[in-house]
Structure formats: C-alpha cells, structure tokens
Design an enzyme around this catalytic site. Structure first.
Site, PDB file in Angstrom:
ATOM      1  N   GLY A 126      50.270  77.975  64.330  1.00  0.00           N
ATOM      2  CA  GLY A 126      51.254  77.452  65.269  1.00  0.00           C
ATOM      3  C   GLY A 126      50.800  76.165  65.929  1.00  0.00           C
ATOM      4  N   GLU A 243      39.185  70.832  56.702  1.00  0.00           N
ATOM      5  CA  GLU A 243      40.459  71.131  56.073  1.00  0.00           C
ATOM      6  C   GLU A 243      40.856  69.997  55.130  1.00  0.00           C
ATOM      7  OE1 GLU A 243      43.600  71.899  58.908  1.00  0.00           O
ATOM      8  OE2 GLU A 243      45.086  71.454  57.378  1.00  0.00           O
ATOM      9  N   ASN A 377      49.882  61.335  55.618  1.00  0.00           N
ATOM     10  CA  ASN A 377      49.014  60.319  55.040  1.00  0.00           C
ATOM     11  C   ASN A 377      49.005  59.031  55.870  1.00  0.00           C
ATOM     12  OD1 ASN A 377      48.649  62.278  53.160  1.00  0.00           O
ATOM     13  ND2 ASN A 377      48.934  60.933  51.390  1.00  0.00           N
TER      14      ASN A 377
END
Lengths: 391, 379
Positions: A126, A243, A377
């Site tokens: 979330g 990540e 990006n």
C-alpha cells in the site's frame, strides 16, 4: 578482468540446475502457464522452494535466509529462468520482510516472518494513492492515534493481488512537517479488519490483478507500527535500491529471447523460416545486443556488491534498461506469433500457438506497467540526474 | 569475478593520464595535429620512451607481452586524450600483422623498430571497390625470378601517408572475393612503382590511397592463407577501436554535463532543465552500456572456454553497440553545447569527428550487425 565463476560457484550452479529439473514438474508448469488459480499454484510452488530453504535467499540466515553471495544469487536467478520457473510473488518475501527484519522489533519478526516463509500470509503493498503516484510523498492516507490503536482513513491504489491478500503494508501519514517525507509511518494492516474495502480495477490485459483499497475508520493496533513513528519513508527508501536491481530481470529476458528464437524457427515467412528473414533478425539483434550489454552492467554491479559495496543509483540504470528490454521482447513475441496474439481466450484453446498467443497478449498489455512501477522510468532518470550526474 | 583493470593496467593508464595532463592540452595537441605530418614526432618518441609502444608485443621480441586487455587499457586512455599520433596503425595493424606473420627474421628486425618508435609502418588492405569487405582483393602478387611483383590499388591506408614500410594484402590465388588465396607482402614504401596519394581525414590523421605497379614484395605469410591472421589482427583492431571510442564517449559526456552547469539561459544554468537532464541520463546510460559490453568482451576473449562462434558474436555485438551509442553520444554532445558545439575552438567537435571515423573503420554499425545476425540466427 575475469568473468568466470569459482569452482564452488560451478558446483552450486549444478545443484540449482538439478533442483529445478526435479521440483518444477510438468504439471506445475502447465498450471503456471494456464494462469488460473494464481494464488493456489504460487503457494504450492513457494512451499516447494521453502522446503528446500531457497524461498528467501535475500534474508539473513538467522531468520530463514541463505548465505549466498551476490554471484550465487545471480546463478540461482539464471538457472530458475532457464528452467522456465516463475519468480516468487515479491510483496511478502522481498518487499515487506526486509523492512520487518531490518527495522521491526523481535515480536514482529517472530509473528510475521515464519508465516511469510510458509506462504500462510499473502501480502500486498500500500504505497501509491490516487493523488500520490510518482510523487509518493504526497500521500494522504491518515493514521491518527486512539488509545492503543491507530484509526486509518484513506485509499491506496494499483494494489496488486489485494483480492488475495491477508495483510497490507502501508505508508501512512502520522504527522505534518515542513518536509513532507518526515510525517510518514510504515504500518501493517490486517486485510480482514472492519472498514477495509477492495475495489477491483480491470486492466487492459483483461485480467484482474490491480485494485483500489479503501480504509474507512480502520482500527490498527499501534503494535503494528514498524520502527519509529514518522520514520517510514526512510525504511521504504532503504529497500528500493534492492527492488530496482531485481526489476532488471536479465535472466528472464534471456529466456524470453531464446523462446522467441525457437518460435521463429518454426514460423514461416514468405517462402522460408521467419528466423532467416533479415528484418526479423535485425529486430532480434537490436534487443539481444542491448541485453548482452545489460547482462554485463548487472554483473559489474554484482561484482561491486560482492566486494561489500551497497547498490547505488546504478540500480536505476538497470531498472530503466531492463524494463525497456522486457517490453520490446513482449512486443516481438506477439509479432512472431502473428494474429493469434490477439486471442482473448482464457479457457479453451484450439492449439498451443493460440494459447501462447493469448499468454503473450496478456504479458504485453500488463508489461506496460514495468516502466511505471517501482518508480517510473522518468523518476529513475531524475534519480540518476541528481545522484550520479550532479545536475 | 572481477571487472576492474589490474593494478599494473591502472599504472599504465595513470602514466598516460599524467603525460596528457602535462603535455597534451587541447592547444598542445593541435600543434602536432595541424602540422604537415598530422602528428607530433616528438610526442611519438615520448610514447616509445615511456614503453607504451611495447604493450602488444611478445617479450621475445622485446615487447611488454600485453594481452588484449592491456591494449584496451591504453587505447581507452588514448581515446580520452584524443591522441592523434599513429599508435593504432603502427602498433595494432602493422605491428599486429608483423607479430602474427610467419617470417621470424622480419619479426626480429622490424618489431624492435616499432617498439622504439623509429619505424612508421602501415597496412595496405582495403580496396576502393570493396567497401568493408576485407576479402574483396583484386591487387595481385605474381611470382618473379627473385620474389613477387605487386600490382593494384589500395584505399584509405591508415598511417599510409608517412610510412616507410607497408604490408600489402594481395591475391595469389582464387577469385576476387574468395577468402582463400590471400597473402601478405612486405613492401618498401619508397620502392619504384609505388604511387602515394596522401590526404587528411576529418579526425586529423593522414592517410593515403596507394597504387602499386609491379612493386617488389617479400612474402611474409603462408602462401594463399593469410585470412586467419588478418582475422586475428582485425579482432584486436576492433577491440582497440572500441576501447578508444569508450574513452572518447566518457569525455564527451563529462564535458557536456560540465558545460550545461555553466551555461546560463533564461537566468539559470541550463542543466536545471529536466528536458536536458533526461537526455544526459540517456547518454550516460549509452556510455555504461558500451563500457559494460567492452569489459564483457575483454573477459570472454581472454577466457579459453569461449567458443569461436561466441567470440564472433560478442565482438560484432560490441562494434554494433559502439556505433549506436557513439552516434547517440556524439550527436547529443553537439546539440547540448548549442551553437558552441559547432565551433572548432571547442574540443567537442574534435572528439565527435574521431568517434565518427572509428565507426567507419573496417565496418559500420549495419555491417557489424549483419555479421552478428549471421553468427547468431542463420538456420
């Protein structure tokens, strides 16, 4: 300069290869590719990995991880993709767990980590809100103190697989400071709490994976706060670089490329095979050459990590280039298959090519998300501009 | 796994950096570049004194015994300094073929002269009709009573304007485009029958088209079988050029970023505009791609397990990528410098012109991508 693996690494590579050969059965492969019963199939697969002790390679050994080096992790990923096996669902094991074992207290570690390892708990993320996407610090979901609890109000959006989730980890506003990033806290919310509503968002891939999650006076124990109040932004950010490195998906793209080449050997074009068409070859090599470069970009980052450095802003480069390559492969697979790639069929297929076409269509449409999620990006370009080029 | 240059390689690089700082400013460089020869003989002698000219040669002929990685290490620095002195034609092409040839007397005599900087040599290889096809050779070598007589025309001979010795690729058998039937001949550049038409290229180097009319030549390769060693030397040449290009790209990106931080428009530094920031991130990414694939190629070429097909693939991938990223970085460097990018007084244009020349040497992006496709996909 030397790109070779050590003898121990080569031995490890063989062990991983042997494992996937046995563990990733044809039956499992069929279920994964069919895309039905996503949760059930993934839980079965993740439990197999966990039985082997390989479900959470990034975790510290003492909480159930491995002591793999960055190179071993690279080998594992490569072998997994060569076997065609799916990646794990990242939200629990790769996103919330590192925050818990790095910043959480002992009680939280004991409560949540084992259930993530065993895939008993399904997690969702979330972060984004209707008014806070790339500008995440603009988030408005509010947690106000009430006795031992927080009362949470607001809405989260783009929440992948919230419909399956038992828990959601959230960034919420607990204070108002001049610097917006300062009043944000990291809390864990039980999806079965009263006042939580999941609204499905139907996406252009004709599937349901995205949702809006609305919180209406949801009561959350303060024991579910990770770390200190108002420090959530720091915790979330600390894990973003990790990540982004995994988002590059080099090994997956290599597998995609190989599959497309195999497919193009079967497909005809004019009088011959598609693979011999010079235009097609050029489309392929435009991607393959970029991928070869990306592979060494990633290996150079890994070599730095192995010598003790932390991933820096170069992980943003990997994210940009990696996702661009993924998208171009998704497109090329549709082009390789032809009209069957428009196929919407989800249940009955006339032949394997149609099945693959439908799967490719879905991958292409959902694949548009890759250049948007994890920090779009364009945001990554802002990061590099500031952190690397000093602009 | 390690992708850094070794300590020794870094020392070698450092010595070039120091020399360039002390003796090769933009203006100092121009003195040689704008002279009749197109380079400074004085600088070239310094290269010999500092040992750089010995890098690619084996120890038995007095060389440093360097690998392809050592060659890349120095070429990357020469690229950064935009060295116009003929290191590439002398060391990599002429020296490379000397080292690969099978005439030990010639090797023992000439390589030490290349290393000490006293001999300028050139390789006369490509022909006007051949574009990038190294097998398309119509120059012939005919056996005579005391050797061979060479006749034909060679184009864009690098280092050809001032060479005293030439290695000529000539046909001794087969049809005009056959790979078999090529041989190497050592020729005196001052011999009767050699006609030199010298001219400068846009990057400042002096080259020549050379016509041979019954010129005596000494066979220095296996008869009819020079193709494998030409291939071997061209591979080294590709790597050397790519390493030089990577050095150039690094400087172009750095110069451009610095320039945008100082150039003010609309009351602010133009580096504060997101439209420009993202373009500079993209050129930085192009550089990182090129550098990464260069490093990868060096690793694979020095790994004995690398198959021949993989080597062909990765070298052609590298040259294709260098062509693409070089064009991207070169174009953006000029664009972001604005009008100043068009002036001869700024270094940018000079770097760009060398980069463009590299991407026209022994093939262009399309040519290398075609080679890649053939190695990778043809069924």
């Amino acid at each position: 300069m030397d790109n070779s693996f050590s003898a121990a690494d080569i031995e490890f590579q063989q062990e991983v290869r042997d494992f996937f050969k046995v563990a990733y059965t044809d039956e499992l492969r069929r279920d994964v590719e069919a895309g039905e019963n996503h949760k059930q199939v993934m839980v079965e697969w993740q439990r197999k990995l966990n039985d082997k002790g390989w479900f959470a390679p990034d975790w510290p050994v003492e909480v159930g991880g491995t002591d793999w080096t960055p190179v071993q992790k690279f080998i594992y990923e490569t072998e997994r993709c060569d076997a065609g096996a799916p990646d794990v669902v990242p939200f629990g094991v790769r996103m919330v767990a590192p925050v818990i074992f790095t910043f959480g207290n002992d009680e939280q570690k004991q409560r949540f980590l084992p259930r993530i390892l065993s895939s008993e708990d399904w997690w969702c993320q979330g972060y984004s809100e209707p008014g806070a996407g790339s500008d995440l610090a603009a988030l408005q979901t509010k947690a106000s103190k009430d006795g031992d609890d927080y009362i949470v109000n607001g809405a989260k959006i783009w929440t992948t697989y919230a419909q399956h989730a038992d828990w959601i980890f959230c960034l919420v506003r607990t204070g108002n400071f001049e610097k917006r990033q300062q009043g944000i806290s990291f809390i864990l919310i039980d999806m079965n709490s009263e006042g939580v509503t999941v609204n499905p968002i139907h996406s252009i891939d004709n599937h349901h994976s995205l949702n809006e999650v609305v919180f209406d006076n949801v009561r959350v124990p303060q024991a579910n706060l990770i770390g200190a109040e108002n420090q959530g932004w720091t915790y979330a950010k600390a894990l973003l670089a990790h990540e982004r490195t995994s988002i590059a998906g080099v090994a997956d793209s290599r597998r995609w490329l190989r599959d497309i080449i195999e497919l193009a050997k079967e497909q005809t074009n004019y009088q011959g095979k598609l693979i011999d068409d010079p235009l097609f070859q050029t489309r392929l090599s435009n991607i393959e050459i970029d991928l070869m470069a990306l592979e060494y970009m990633e290996l150079r980052v890994l070599a730095k990590l192995s010598s003790g450095d932390t991933p820096g802003p170069e992980s943003s480069l990997l994210k940009i280039k990696g996702t661009e390559i993924q998208q171009s492969l998704q497109e090329l697979r549709m082009q390789t298959i032809g009209a069957y790639s428009g196929s919407l069929h989800l249940e009955h297929f006339n032949n394997d090519l149609q099945r693959l076409g439908s799967y490719s269509r879905r991958a292409y449409m959902y694949g548009r998300a890759a250049t948007i999620y994890g920090g779009s990006n364009e945001v990554q370009r802002n990061v590099i501009s500031k952190a690397v080029l000093g602009l | 796994m390690n992708f850094d240059y070794s300590e020794e390689q870094n020392m070698l690089k450092e010595s070039i950096v120091r020399w360039a700082q002390d003796s090769y400013s933009f203006d100092q460089r121009l003195v040689g570049a704008e002279s009749d020869t197109g380079f400074s003989k004085e600088h070239y002698s310094t290269f010999a004194e500092l040992g750089w000219l010995s890098v690619p040669f084996s120890e038995e002929v007095g060389g440093y015994g360097g690998s392809v990685v050592d060659v890349a290490a120095i070429m990357e620095e020469f690229g950064k300094a935009l060295v116009v002195e003929p290191v590439f034609p002398n060391l990599i092409l002429f020296g490379g073929l000397l080292q690969a040839c099978n005439d030990s007397a010639v090797k023992a005599e000439l390589i030490p002269q290349v290393i000490d900087g006293s001999l300028m040599g050139a390789v006369a290889m490509y022909e006007p009709q051949a574009r990038f096809d190294v097998s398309n050779i119509s120059t012939t070598a005919t056996e005579t009573s005391d050797g061979y007589a060479i006749s034909g025309v060679k184009s864009v001979v690098l280092g050809g304007a001032h060479a005293s010795k030439l290695i000529v690729v000539a046909r001794t058998a087969g049809g005009q485009t056959d790979e078999a039937g090529l041989s190497l001949f050592l020729v005196d550049a001052n011999a009767t029958g050699v006609t030199l038409n010298a001219y400068p290229l846009m990057d400042g180097q002096q080259v020549a088209d050379i016509e041979f009319t019954n010129v005596p030549g000494q066979l220095i390769s296996e008869l009819n079988n020079a193709a494998p060693i030409i291939d071997e030397v061209l591979t080294l040449a590709h790597i050397a050029l790519c390493a030089e290009a990577v050095g150039i790209m690094e400087v172009l990106n750095r110069t451009t970023v610095e320039y945008t931080k100082t150039r003010k428009q609309f009351g602010v530094a133009i580096s504060s505009f997101q439209a420009l920031q993202h373009r500079m991130v993209d050129t930085f990414m192009s550089y990182e791609q090129a550098k990464s694939l260069l490093v990868g190629t060096l690793c694979e070429l020095t790994d004995e397990r690398t198959s021949e097909q993989r080597a062909v693939k990765i070298v052609n991938a590298l040259r294709t990528l260098i062509a693409k990223t070089g064009k991207h970085i070169g174009d953006e460097a000029i664009q972001l410098h604005g009008g100043m990018g068009l002036t001869d007084e700024m270094s940018v244009g000079h770097y760009v012109k060398r980069l463009m020349m590299i991407n026209l040497m022994f093939g262009n992006g399309d040519f290398f991508q075609h080679q890649f496709n053939q190695a990778a996909y043809n069924s």
